[in-house]
Write a protein that holds these residues in place. Structure first.
Motif, mmCIF file in Angstrom:
data_model
loop_
_atom_site.group_PDB
_atom_site.id
_atom_site.type_symbol
_atom_site.label_atom_id
_atom_site.label_comp_id
_atom_site.label_asym_id
_atom_site.label_seq_id
_atom_site.Cartn_x
_atom_site.Cartn_y
_atom_site.Cartn_z
ATOM 1 N N SER A 2 75.561 42.904 21.967
ATOM 2 C CA SER A 2 75.082 41.536 21.792
ATOM 3 C C SER A 2 73.588 41.567 21.493
ATOM 4 O O SER A 2 72.930 42.611 21.623
ATOM 5 C CB SER A 2 75.342 40.722 23.059
ATOM 6 O OG SER A 2 74.554 41.233 24.129
ATOM 7 N N GLU A 4 71.263 40.221 23.209
ATOM 8 C CA GLU A 4 70.521 40.480 24.446
ATOM 9 C C GLU A 4 70.514 41.971 24.795
ATOM 10 O O GLU A 4 69.514 42.497 25.279
ATOM 11 C CB GLU A 4 71.121 39.679 25.607
ATOM 12 C CG GLU A 4 70.272 39.753 26.864
ATOM 13 C CD GLU A 4 70.715 38.783 27.949
ATOM 14 O OE1 GLU A 4 70.002 38.680 28.972
ATOM 15 O OE2 GLU A 4 71.775 38.132 27.776
ATOM 16 N N SER A 5 71.646 42.647 24.545
ATOM 17 C CA SER A 5 71.694 44.079 24.861
ATOM 18 C C SER A 5 70.769 44.879 23.943
ATOM 19 O O SER A 5 70.154 45.859 24.371
ATOM 20 C CB SER A 5 73.129 44.616 24.760
ATOM 21 O OG SER A 5 73.613 44.494 23.433
ATOM 22 N N ILE A 96 72.066 42.976 15.653
ATOM 23 C CA ILE A 96 73.181 43.426 16.506
ATOM 24 C C ILE A 96 73.880 44.650 15.909
ATOM 25 O O ILE A 96 74.288 45.561 16.628
ATOM 26 C CB ILE A 96 74.196 42.276 16.720
ATOM 27 C CG1 ILE A 96 73.551 41.183 17.589
ATOM 28 C CG2 ILE A 96 75.485 42.772 17.375
ATOM 29 C CD1 ILE A 96 74.323 39.890 17.638
#
Length: 369
Positions: A2, A4-5, A96
């Motif tokens: 994602s 955020e990751s 991503i």
């Protein structure tokens, strides 16, 4: 994976076990660089400006969290894809699907090893004029297409006045060995005079004459790795200025004067050797010529004269000089060996081999847990 990751991966890159999910300007720029998101529309300068905007974070703060990162990505998307309603979605998708930090590409390794100076100098998105036209949007060189000059009418991609124009990729059959031919582009140094001329013409353009200045004389010894403790860069400069080589007022030397300079350099490099001149000329003839393609040469060229001077071990003095051998390689523990004053140790004793800096509190801890 994602968004955020990906953000967290770049935040923690190089931060160790205590890395927090906050990103500074350097890692923000690294994300766009490593994921190859920079181009002519969206440059490294744009990335720095976006990070400093008050729309992203308060002016006094130096790091951003994930929510602030999303705001920055939104601003970046509007610059990278102007007028596109799905610009944010597009850019987030590219982030991503990227490879993450620590890319193993050669360009990334060179950038990491050489520092921010090299990184800026090799950022093709910042090039202007004719240099800009030699690279595509991804930073890849256009080759012959990028060198074509319609104004000059050549259209073959060679620098104007280049005597071997049209020779690229062709074979010089006279350079072969046992029937194997070699490219003319890789065949160097058939004689001392040809080496002299190749260094004279290096970077001189179509008007390059067979005369060598001090800078190119020094370059010859540096590129061919002829410098050591006996023959240093300072010695080379002194030899070039000697009246035995050329009149004091002249700033360049011809081939005959070059041979005189080589004789003086040989006597310095191989003192007492009757074949010193022959030896040195042999090393020069067997060299690679100007513009060596070795990694160290590329770094020196990119980093400029300051780095070159500061890392030239032949110019070191005092205790620093003793820490390197004639080739410039560090001696390690042997090079740190000294009888430190006030330590109550006998020079050369077992205790003296510790080689710790005087006053170091953790002396004797090396290798212990």
């Amino acid at each position: 994976m994602s968004l955020e990751s990906v953000f967290k991966n770049f935040c923690s890159f190089g931060a160790g076990k205590d890395g927090k999910a906050q990103m500074d300007n350097a890692k923000f720029a690294k994300l766009f660089r490593d994921l190859k998101l920079l181009d002519k529309k969206f440059t490294a300068t744009d990335v720095d400006i976006i990070f400093s905007k008050t729309e992203v974070k308060p002016k006094a703060e130096r790091k951003i969290n994930f929510e602030q990162f999303r705001k920055a990505v939104m601003l970046a998307a509007e610059i990278k894809y102007p007028g596109d309603a799905d610009c944010v979605k597009k850019l987030e998708g590219k982030i991503i699907s990227g490879a993450g930090p620590g890319s193993s590409s050669p360009s990334a390794k060179v950038s990491a090893a050489s520092g921010s100076v090299v990184d800026r100098l090799t950022d093709t998105s910042k090039y202007t004029g004719s240099h800009k036209e030699r690279f595509d949007a991804s930073g890849k060189g256009k080759g012959i297409e990028g060198r074509a000059d319609p104004a000059a009418g050549s259209g073959n991609g060679y620098v104007s006045g280049y005597k071997a124009g049209g020779s690229y990729g062709k074979v010089n059959k006279h350079c072969g060995e046992k029937g194997k031919s070699r490219s003319t582009t890789t065949h160097w140094n058939m004689s001392l005079e040809s080496v002299f001329k190749s260094f004279c013409s290096f970077g001189a353009g179509k008007d390059g004459k067979a005369q060598m200045d001090n800078a190119k004389f020094a370059k010859l010894f540096r590129d061919l790795k002829l410098l050591d403790k006996k023959l240093t860069a300072t010695d080379v400069d002194i030899i070039f200025s000697k009246t035995e080589v050329k009149p004091k007022a002249e700033r360049k030397i011809n081939f005959e004067q070059f041979r005189k300079a080589i004789k003086l350099a040989a006597e310095k490099k191989y003192p007492g050797d009757a074949d010193c001149v022959k030896k040195l000329e042999g090393k020069i003839i067997s060299g690679e010529g100007p513009g060596s393609s070795s990694p160290s040469a590329r770094v020196r060229t990119a980093s400029g004269g300051v780095v070159d001077r500061l890392t030239d071990t032949t110019k070191y003095t005092g205790s620093h000089k003793e820490r390197f051998d004639g080739t410039g390689k560090g001696k390690g523990l042997e090079g740190r060996d000294s009888s430190a004053k006030g330590r109550g140790m006998v020079a050369g004793s077992v205790a003296d081999q510790a080689a710790y800096v005087s006053g170091y509190k953790a002396e004797g801890s090396y290798g212990k847990k």
